[in-house]
Design an enzyme around this catalytic site. Structure first.
Site, PDB file in Angstrom:
ATOM      1  N   ASN A  90       0.807  -1.221   0.000  1.00  0.00           N
ATOM      2  CA  ASN A  90       0.000   0.000   0.000  1.00  0.00           C
ATOM      3  C   ASN A  90       0.843   1.276   0.000  1.00  0.00           C
ATOM      4  O   ASN A  90       0.349   2.333  -0.391  1.00  0.00           O
ATOM      5  CB  ASN A  90      -0.930  -0.020   1.225  1.00  0.00           C
ATOM      6  CG  ASN A  90      -1.605   1.314   1.442  1.00  0.00           C
ATOM      7  OD1 ASN A  90      -2.537   1.657   0.721  1.00  0.00           O
ATOM      8  ND2 ASN A  90      -1.128   2.093   2.404  1.00  0.00           N
ATOM      9  N   TYR A 155       3.051   9.064 -11.665  1.00  0.00           N
ATOM     10  CA  TYR A 155       2.103   8.432 -10.726  1.00  0.00           C
ATOM     11  C   TYR A 155       1.191   7.433 -11.446  1.00  0.00           C
ATOM     12  O   TYR A 155       1.176   6.248 -11.090  1.00  0.00           O
ATOM     13  CB  TYR A 155       1.325   9.500  -9.952  1.00  0.00           C
ATOM     14  CG  TYR A 155       0.394   8.916  -8.918  1.00  0.00           C
ATOM     15  CD1 TYR A 155       0.885   8.187  -7.838  1.00  0.00           C
ATOM     16  CD2 TYR A 155      -0.985   9.077  -9.018  1.00  0.00           C
ATOM     17  CE1 TYR A 155       0.035   7.629  -6.887  1.00  0.00           C
ATOM     18  CE2 TYR A 155      -1.847   8.531  -8.071  1.00  0.00           C
ATOM     19  CZ  TYR A 155      -1.333   7.807  -7.013  1.00  0.00           C
ATOM     20  OH  TYR A 155      -2.176   7.257  -6.084  1.00  0.00           O
ATOM     21  N   LYS A 159       1.150   3.209 -11.278  1.00  0.00           N
ATOM     22  CA  LYS A 159      -0.039   2.428 -10.899  1.00  0.00           C
ATOM     23  C   LYS A 159      -0.505   1.527 -12.054  1.00  0.00           C
ATOM     24  O   LYS A 159      -1.059   0.448 -11.792  1.00  0.00           O
ATOM     25  CB  LYS A 159      -1.156   3.362 -10.433  1.00  0.00           C
ATOM     26  CG  LYS A 159      -0.812   4.154  -9.164  1.00  0.00           C
ATOM     27  CD  LYS A 159      -0.594   3.258  -7.937  1.00  0.00           C
ATOM     28  CE  LYS A 159      -0.488   4.040  -6.640  1.00  0.00           C
ATOM     29  NZ  LYS A 159      -0.304   3.199  -5.461  1.00  0.00           N
TER      30      LYS A 159
HETATM   31  P1  NAD Z   1      -0.676   8.846   2.767  1.00  0.00           P
HETATM   32  O1  NAD Z   1       0.305   9.832   2.242  1.00  0.00           O
HETATM   33  O2  NAD Z   1      -1.627   9.248   3.835  1.00  0.00           O
HETATM   34  O3  NAD Z   1       0.074   7.507   3.247  1.00  0.00           O
HETATM   35  C1  NAD Z   1       1.131   6.975   2.502  1.00  0.00           C
HETATM   36  C2  NAD Z   1       1.754   5.826   3.248  1.00  0.00           C
HETATM   37  O4  NAD Z   1       2.851   5.357   2.453  1.00  0.00           O
HETATM   38  C3  NAD Z   1       2.310   6.234   4.604  1.00  0.00           C
HETATM   39  O5  NAD Z   1       2.075   5.197   5.546  1.00  0.00           O
HETATM   40  C4  NAD Z   1       3.819   6.352   4.359  1.00  0.00           C
HETATM   41  O6  NAD Z   1       4.598   5.994   5.488  1.00  0.00           O
HETATM   42  C5  NAD Z   1       4.033   5.339   3.254  1.00  0.00           C
HETATM   43  N1  NAD Z   1       5.196   5.730   2.460  1.00  0.00           N
HETATM   44  C6  NAD Z   1       5.318   6.803   1.641  1.00  0.00           C
HETATM   45  N2  NAD Z   1       6.570   6.852   1.147  1.00  0.00           N
HETATM   46  C7  NAD Z   1       7.245   5.789   1.671  1.00  0.00           C
HETATM   47  C8  NAD Z   1       8.567   5.294   1.544  1.00  0.00           C
HETATM   48  N3  NAD Z   1       9.484   5.899   0.789  1.00  0.00           N
HETATM   49  N4  NAD Z   1       8.900   4.172   2.237  1.00  0.00           N
HETATM   50  C9  NAD Z   1       8.000   3.533   2.999  1.00  0.00           C
HETATM   51  N5  NAD Z   1       6.721   3.933   3.161  1.00  0.00           N
HETATM   52  C10 NAD Z   1       6.365   5.057   2.500  1.00  0.00           C
HETATM   53  O7  NAD Z   1      -1.443   8.356   1.465  1.00  0.00           O
HETATM   54  P2  NAD Z   1      -2.766   7.497   1.226  1.00  0.00           P
HETATM   55  O8  NAD Z   1      -3.721   8.379   0.537  1.00  0.00           O
HETATM   56  O9  NAD Z   1      -3.174   6.762   2.439  1.00  0.00           O
HETATM   57  O10 NAD Z   1      -2.180   6.489   0.125  1.00  0.00           O
HETATM   58  C11 NAD Z   1      -2.044   5.102   0.344  1.00  0.00           C
HETATM   59  C12 NAD Z   1      -2.045   4.426  -1.007  1.00  0.00           C
HETATM   60  O11 NAD Z   1      -3.274   4.696  -1.659  1.00  0.00           O
HETATM   61  C13 NAD Z   1      -0.943   4.899  -1.946  1.00  0.00           C
HETATM   62  O12 NAD Z   1      -0.421   3.796  -2.661  1.00  0.00           O
HETATM   63  C14 NAD Z   1      -1.686   5.832  -2.894  1.00  0.00           C
HETATM   64  O13 NAD Z   1      -1.056   5.918  -4.156  1.00  0.00           O
HETATM   65  C15 NAD Z   1      -3.023   5.148  -2.971  1.00  0.00           C
HETATM   66  N6  NAD Z   1      -4.132   5.985  -3.414  1.00  0.00           N
HETATM   67  C16 NAD Z   1      -4.542   7.046  -2.662  1.00  0.00           C
HETATM   68  C17 NAD Z   1      -5.604   7.812  -3.114  1.00  0.00           C
HETATM   69  C18 NAD Z   1      -6.141   8.984  -2.342  1.00  0.00           C
HETATM   70  O14 NAD Z   1      -6.990   9.718  -2.891  1.00  0.00           O
HETATM   71  N7  NAD Z   1      -5.737   9.221  -1.120  1.00  0.00           N
HETATM   72  C19 NAD Z   1      -6.236   7.495  -4.321  1.00  0.00           C
HETATM   73  C20 NAD Z   1      -5.776   6.405  -5.053  1.00  0.00           C
HETATM   74  C21 NAD Z   1      -4.730   5.655  -4.586  1.00  0.00           C
END
Ligand code: NAD
Length: 247
Positions: A90, A155, A159
């Protein structure tokens, strides 16, 4: 739904990942969460233990692109629990950089954490799942892996690659009873979205028929379903959890 399952969730310290960790714990799993720093891992564990002292949760902060580090930690987890049933890839970073402004370094950073880390963690967990003839790998994709997005090309590229890993590993690992699926969230209420520029996010919000952003828990519900035996015949799918948003 996940009684006594052993799950590893990368990017489990906040946002969608933390919601997945909580959902898995609430459904009987023992969870090891990964984050990028010791402080954020400890903070997430404190939050969870304050909510419910009986949660069995621990954490690490490996470099997810370093196969030796990940291998070592997976071995520690298997030494303690005997197996890993569920891996959730994730951890991720987003980008809205225009193509002219992109540096190769920025491009690599996005591909590393979103795609390479998914490859590394999957590669290192498979031998344990094969031994059990059982396993679930879930990858966090994104709605932009279906529609693309107007800026930040690394990005969606990262994905789309996650979807490719998902569909291909489902084919490669099905014979070992390892299911591999991805969830493609839409705009979800996390720090990642809070950090995006307003002029980028507002037009997106207008495309959502459900008329609102998703909550991390709503995305986590899909992870729970796909991790559970209710999804025992589902593999190689990309499940959109996006309110029918279009980018
Ligand atoms: P967030 O920024 O709140 O959390 C990101 C998480 O990834 C954190 O726990 C962070 O510690 C970890 N992370 C980031 N860089 C890292 C690194 N270099 N090494 C280890 N861990 C790392 O983001 P989120 O919105 O919770 O996103 C979680 C996932 O969901 C991601 O893969 C993101 O692409 C995907 N996503 C999010 C959304 C959205 O709208 N929020 C939409 C589609 C997909």
């Amino acid at each position: 739904m996940l009684n006594d399952k052993i799950a590893v969730v990368t990017g489990g310290t906040r946002g969608i990942g933390l919601a997945i960790v909580r959902k898995f714990l609430d459904n009987g799993a023992k969870v090891v969460l990964f984050g990028s720093r010791e402080e954020s891992v400890n903070k997430a564990i404190d939050i969870l233990r304050n909510e419910n002292p009986s949660y069995e949760v621990s954490g690490y902060y490996p470099n997810l692109c370093n196969d030796e580090e990940v291998r070592e930690i997976f071995k520690t987890i298997v030494d303690k629990y005997g197996r890993i049933d569920i891996l959730v890839n994730n951890a991720g970073v987003s980008a809205t950089t225009s193509i002219e402004e992109y540096t190769l370094d920025d491009f690599d950073k996005t591909m590393d954490i979103n795609t390479k880390a998914t490859f590394v963690c999957s590669k290192e967990v498979v031998k344990y799942m094969k031994e059990e003839h059982n396993g679930v790998i879930l990858n966090t994709s994104s709605m932009v892996s279906i529609y693309g997005q107007p800026r930040g090309v690394a990005y969606p590229a990262s994905k789309y690659a996650v979807n490719g890993i998902t569909k291909s590993l489902a084919r490669e690992l099905g014979k070992y009873n390892i299911r591999v699926n991805a969830i493609a969230p839409g705009v979800t209420n996390t720090d990642m979205v809070a950090n995006l520029p307003k002029e980028y996010i507002e037009p997106l919000l207008r495309t959502i028929p459900l008329g609102r952003v998703g909550e991390p828990e709503e995305v986590a519900n899909a992870f729970l379903f796909l991790a559970s035996d209710l999804a025992s015949y589902i593999t190689g799918t990309i499940l959109q959890v996006d309110g029918a948003a279009m980018n």
